[in-house]
Motif scaffolding. Structure first.
Motif, short mmCIF file in Angstrom:
data_model
loop_
_atom_site.label_atom_id
_atom_site.label_comp_id
_atom_site.label_asym_id
_atom_site.label_seq_id
_atom_site.Cartn_x
_atom_site.Cartn_y
_atom_site.Cartn_z
N PHE A 37 72.07 77.74 -11.12
CA PHE A 37 72.47 78.11 -12.47
C PHE A 37 72.41 79.62 -12.67
O PHE A 37 73.37 80.23 -13.15
N VAL A 41 75.59 82.15 -13.32
CA VAL A 41 75.70 83.02 -14.49
C VAL A 41 75.93 84.46 -14.05
O VAL A 41 76.75 85.19 -14.63
N GLU A 69 89.68 76.88 -13.71
CA GLU A 69 89.58 75.52 -14.26
C GLU A 69 89.28 74.50 -13.17
O GLU A 69 88.57 73.53 -13.40
N ILE A 72 85.50 74.45 -12.33
CA ILE A 72 84.61 73.71 -13.23
C ILE A 72 84.37 72.30 -12.71
O ILE A 72 83.24 71.84 -12.60
N SER A 73 85.48 71.62 -12.35
CA SER A 73 85.31 70.24 -11.91
C SER A 73 84.91 70.16 -10.44
O SER A 73 84.22 69.23 -10.04
N VAL A 76 81.07 69.93 -10.06
CA VAL A 76 80.51 68.62 -10.37
C VAL A 76 80.84 67.64 -9.25
O VAL A 76 80.00 66.83 -8.84
N TYR A 79 78.55 68.17 -6.34
CA TYR A 79 77.24 67.59 -6.64
C TYR A 79 77.26 66.07 -6.45
O TYR A 79 76.45 65.49 -5.72
N GLU A 115 73.05 73.02 -5.16
CA GLU A 115 72.94 74.32 -5.84
C GLU A 115 74.29 75.03 -5.81
O GLU A 115 74.68 75.70 -6.77
N GLY A 117 77.13 73.50 -5.85
CA GLY A 117 77.92 72.83 -6.87
C GLY A 117 77.62 73.37 -8.24
O GLY A 117 78.54 73.64 -9.04
N VAL A 118 76.32 73.56 -8.53
CA VAL A 118 75.94 74.09 -9.85
C VAL A 118 76.52 75.49 -10.02
O VAL A 118 77.07 75.82 -11.08
N THR A 121 80.32 75.33 -10.79
CA THR A 121 80.61 74.85 -12.15
C THR A 121 80.23 75.89 -13.19
O THR A 121 81.02 76.19 -14.10
N VAL A 122 79.02 76.46 -13.06
CA VAL A 122 78.55 77.39 -14.10
C VAL A 122 79.43 78.64 -14.13
O VAL A 122 79.88 79.07 -15.20
N THR A 125 82.80 77.80 -15.60
CA THR A 125 82.78 77.57 -17.04
C THR A 125 82.68 78.89 -17.80
O THR A 125 83.41 79.12 -18.77
N MET A 126 81.76 79.77 -17.34
CA MET A 126 81.59 81.06 -18.02
C MET A 126 82.91 81.82 -18.06
O MET A 126 83.35 82.31 -19.11
N ALA A 128 85.93 80.70 -17.55
CA ALA A 128 86.99 80.00 -18.27
C ALA A 128 86.87 80.21 -19.78
O ALA A 128 87.87 80.45 -20.46
#
Lengths: 138, 173
Positions: A37, A41, A69, A72-73, A76, A79, A115, A117-118, A121-122, A125-126, A128
Motif C-alpha cells: 500500500f 501510494v 484503468e 486497478i483491476s 486485484v 491478488y 504485495e 498486487g496491492v 491496484t493502489v 487507483t491514485m 486514475a
C-alpha cells in the motif's frame, strides 16, 4: 504549462529517487517498514507530481488512461490469482505455504506477489482518480 | 506534545479561514504533523501512508477540485450553535471513553496478550519475514488485506464512473 524553472529542475532530479524509494519500500517491506500500500501510494504520487510539473498530456504519454484503468483491476486479479494458486496447489485459499516445496519460501513468494498486487491496484487507483479530476478542468 | 499543540492550532486555522486554498494547504500541514506523531508512536508504516496520501495525493485532489469551484467559502446561513453543540457532545464522549484506555505500550492489554504475542513468536519461523507487520498483513490476515484491496478497487471504479467522461460524450462536446 509554464512552471518555475527551479521547480522543474528539482522535480526532474527528485523523480527517479521517489520512484526508487517506492520500489525500495515495496521490496524491502518484509524487512523494514512498508509494503504494497505504501509503495503504491508513493509510486502514484510520483506520477501525479510528474503530471503536475510537465502537464497532463506528457504524463498520459508515459502512463495512458487505459493502462491506469487496467492496473486497478490487474492488481486485484493478481491478488486473487495468488489465492487461487494456493488452492490449485492443494492448500486453502490464500495459503502460500504450498506454493513451493519449502513452506517458508512459499510464504515469501506469496507475500511478494500479493504485495505487488496491492501496489498495482493502489498506484492505479491514485493516478486514475487524479486523471479523472485533472481532465475535467480542461 | 509540541506536535499535538501545533495540530490544534492548525485546526483552529482551518475552522476560522474562509479562503479554501489556505484551508487545503493547512489540512496538508495537519496531515504532515499527524505523520510526525505516528513516527513518534513508532508506527512508521502508517506514517508513510499518512504522509503520502494525506499530505500529498489528497491535497492535490483537493486543489484539483478547488480549480473547478470558487476559492472563497460562502458565508454560513445558519447559526453554528447546533453543530457546535453536537461537536462538543461527541468530543466530550470521546474524551470520556479515552479515560478507560490502557496506558500506551501496556504489555497486559488484550491486544498484546491474545493473538498479538502469538504472531510475534510465530512470524519468523513460519514465514521468514522479519517485519511482523508485513507478515500479519499479507499472510495471517490475507483475507483482510484482500478486502482492503477490493475496497481501493471499488473506490477507484466508483470515482471513474462518476467523473470519467466516456468517448462518446467527449466527441459530442
Amino acid at each position: 504549462m509554464r512552471v518555475d524553472v527551479v521547480l522543474r529542475v528539482v522535480t526532474k532530479l527528485l523523480l527517479p529517487f521517489i520512484l526508487l524509494f517506492g520500489l525500495y519500500v515495496q521490496f524491502h517491506g518484509e524487512i523494514g517498514p512498508g509494503g504494497g500500500f505504501q509503495a503504491g501510494v508513493i509510486v502514484g504520487a510520483c506520477i501525479i507530481l510528474y503530471a503536475i510539473m510537465f502537464g497532463l498530456d506528457r504524463a498520459m504519454r508515459v502512463l495512458s488512461v487505459t493502462a491506469v484503468e487496467k492496473m486497478i483491476s490487474l492488481g486485484v486479479l493478481l491478488y486473487l490469482g495468488t489465492g487461487f494458486a494456493g488452492m490449485v496447489m492443494g492448500g486453502e485459499f490464500l495459503n502460500y505455504s504450498v506454493l513451493q516445496h519449502d513452506p517458508v519460501h512459499g510464504q515469501h513468494l506469496g507475500i511478494t506477489l500479493i504485495e505487488l498486487g496491492v501496489l498495482v491496484t493502489v498506484a492505479g487507483t491514485m493516478v486514475a482518480i487524479f486523471y479523472a479530476f485533472a481532465g475535467r478542468g480542461r | 506534545m509540541v506536535l499535538l499543540t501545533l495540530m490544534a492550532l492548525v485546526v483552529i486555522g482551518v475552522v476560522r479561514l474562509r479562503n479554501l486554498f489556505a484551508v487545503v494547504i493547512l489540512s496538508s500541514a495537519y496531515s504532515f504533523l499527524m505523520a510526525s506523531v505516528l513516527i513518534v508512536l513508532d508506527a512508521v508504516d502508517v506514517a508513510m501512508t499518512e504522509a503520502a496520501v494525506g499530505a500529498g495525493v489528497s491535497t492535490v485532489l483537493m486543489l484539483a477540485a478547488l480549480y473547478l469551484t470558487k476559492v472563497e467559502e460562502a458565508a454560513p446561513r445558519h447559526t453554528p450553535l447546533l453543530p457546535m453543540f453536537v461537536a462538543v457532545v461527541i468530543g466530550a464522549a470521546l474524551v470520556y471513553g479515552s479515560v478507560d484506555m490502557p496506558n500506551f505500550g501496556d504489555a497486559f492489554t488484550p491486544v498484546n496478550t491474545h493473538v498479538g504475542s502469538g504472531y510475534l513468536v510465530r512470524s519468523i519461523p513460519e514465514t521468514g519475514v522479519d517485519n511482523v507487520v508485513s507478515s500479519v498483513l499479507a499472510s495471517y490476515r490475507g483475507y483482510d488485506t484482500l478486502g482492503e484491496t477490493v475496497v481501493v478497487f471499488t473506490a477507484g471504479i466508483g470515482v471513474l464512473l462518476l467523473l470519467r467522461r466516456n468517448k462518446r460524450s467527449r466527441s459530442k462536446d
